[in-house]
Write a protein that holds these residues in place. Sequence first.
Motif, mmCIF file in Angstrom:
data_model
loop_
_atom_site.group_PDB
_atom_site.id
_atom_site.type_symbol
_atom_site.label_atom_id
_atom_site.label_comp_id
_atom_site.label_asym_id
_atom_site.label_seq_id
_atom_site.Cartn_x
_atom_site.Cartn_y
_atom_site.Cartn_z
ATOM 1 N N ALA A 30 9.719 -1.536 2.317
ATOM 2 C CA ALA A 30 8.336 -1.850 2.706
ATOM 3 C C ALA A 30 7.369 -1.439 1.595
ATOM 4 O O ALA A 30 6.414 -2.165 1.293
ATOM 5 N N TYR A 31 7.603 -0.274 0.981
ATOM 6 C CA TYR A 31 6.760 0.147 -0.142
ATOM 7 C C TYR A 31 6.884 -0.839 -1.309
ATOM 8 O O TYR A 31 5.896 -1.185 -1.945
ATOM 9 N N GLU A 32 8.095 -1.288 -1.558
ATOM 10 C CA GLU A 32 8.310 -2.245 -2.646
ATOM 11 C C GLU A 32 7.600 -3.568 -2.349
ATOM 12 O O GLU A 32 6.991 -4.171 -3.233
ATOM 13 N N ARG A 33 7.671 -4.014 -1.104
ATOM 14 C CA ARG A 33 6.966 -5.247 -0.732
ATOM 15 C C ARG A 33 5.456 -5.079 -0.899
ATOM 16 O O ARG A 33 4.767 -6.001 -1.354
ATOM 17 N N SER A 34 4.945 -3.919 -0.550
ATOM 18 C CA SER A 34 3.507 -3.664 -0.708
ATOM 19 C C SER A 34 3.116 -3.676 -2.179
ATOM 20 O O SER A 34 2.073 -4.212 -2.550
ATOM 21 N N ARG A 35 3.949 -3.092 -3.024
ATOM 22 C CA ARG A 35 3.667 -3.087 -4.466
ATOM 23 C C ARG A 35 3.665 -4.508 -5.014
ATOM 24 O O ARG A 35 2.782 -4.901 -5.780
ATOM 25 N N LEU A 36 4.635 -5.295 -4.594
ATOM 26 C CA LEU A 36 4.711 -6.679 -5.062
ATOM 27 C C LEU A 36 3.533 -7.514 -4.550
ATOM 28 O O LEU A 36 3.040 -8.398 -5.256
ATOM 29 N N ARG B 210 -1.945 5.586 -4.886
ATOM 30 C CA ARG B 210 -1.828 6.010 -3.491
ATOM 31 C C ARG B 210 -0.442 5.702 -2.931
ATOM 32 O O ARG B 210 0.170 6.520 -2.249
ATOM 33 N N LEU B 211 0.079 4.520 -3.240
ATOM 34 C CA LEU B 211 1.391 4.135 -2.746
ATOM 35 C C LEU B 211 2.491 5.023 -3.330
ATOM 36 O O LEU B 211 3.426 5.409 -2.625
ATOM 37 N N SER B 212 2.377 5.372 -4.608
ATOM 38 C CA SER B 212 3.354 6.273 -5.233
ATOM 39 C C SER B 212 3.308 7.647 -4.593
ATOM 40 O O SER B 212 4.345 8.278 -4.385
ATOM 41 N N LYS B 213 2.106 8.096 -4.277
ATOM 42 C CA LYS B 213 1.950 9.404 -3.641
ATOM 43 C C LYS B 213 2.575 9.407 -2.251
ATOM 44 O O LYS B 213 3.275 10.344 -1.874
ATOM 45 N N GLU B 214 2.342 8.334 -1.481
ATOM 46 C CA GLU B 214 2.894 8.256 -0.128
ATOM 47 C C GLU B 214 4.407 8.104 -0.136
ATOM 48 O O GLU B 214 5.095 8.696 0.685
ATOM 49 N N SER B 215 4.928 7.308 -1.064
ATOM 50 C CA SER B 215 6.370 7.067 -1.086
ATOM 51 C C SER B 215 7.129 8.205 -1.759
ATOM 52 O O SER B 215 8.319 8.371 -1.526
ATOM 53 N N GLY B 216 6.448 8.940 -2.609
ATOM 54 C CA GLY B 216 7.104 10.042 -3.300
ATOM 55 C C GLY B 216 7.880 9.615 -4.532
ATOM 56 O O GLY B 216 8.550 10.431 -5.150
ATOM 57 N N THR B 217 7.808 8.357 -4.896
ATOM 58 C CA THR B 217 8.505 7.866 -6.091
ATOM 59 C C THR B 217 7.538 7.064 -6.947
ATOM 60 O O THR B 217 6.745 6.281 -6.426
ATOM 61 N N PRO B 218 7.605 7.254 -8.254
ATOM 62 C CA PRO B 218 6.743 6.441 -9.120
ATOM 63 C C PRO B 218 7.282 5.012 -9.213
ATOM 64 O O PRO B 218 8.481 4.781 -9.125
ATOM 65 N N PHE B 219 6.369 4.073 -9.370
ATOM 66 C CA PHE B 219 6.770 2.683 -9.486
ATOM 67 C C PHE B 219 6.929 2.322 -10.954
ATOM 68 O O PHE B 219 6.335 2.952 -11.825
#
Length: 161
Positions: free
Chosen positions: A44-50, A122-131
Amino acid sequence: MTGSSTSGSGESGNSAIRDDERPRNTNELAQERNELAQERTDLAYERSRLAMERTTMGYLRTSISLIGFGFAIPTFFQMLKEVPGFEDLSATRPRILGLSLLILAILMLITAIVQQSMYLRRLSKESGTPFPFSITMLTSFVVLAIAISSTVIILFRVGSV
């Protein structure tokens, strides 16, 4: 005897299946469900990034179109001045329109870059992994640099004429 050997092989076949699919305890099932849930969350995080990448590409496409029109309109009117009957056409207004389109493209690119960087942070902070590094962001910076330099060039041309 044939019937007993069939039932015997059938039982050994069932016991082999039962060994592979042995009943699991509650902790194993909970751990498996947690792993599957985490995988779905990561996707889901990856889909949001894309999705954010696609949004930035939309801004980028529109900005490139505005830059193109910002150059095409003054050029068209400059060529139109060479046509008999249009010699007295003013070159200032088309240049101002072209400059306005370039400034709009710059503002759109700045908005897209800021929006994407804030969202990805923000997404990296929430997911805990850098994109991974964003090629779209790099392209936006390159087009922004081209738009700014073009605007500066046009400003100096408008000021000198």
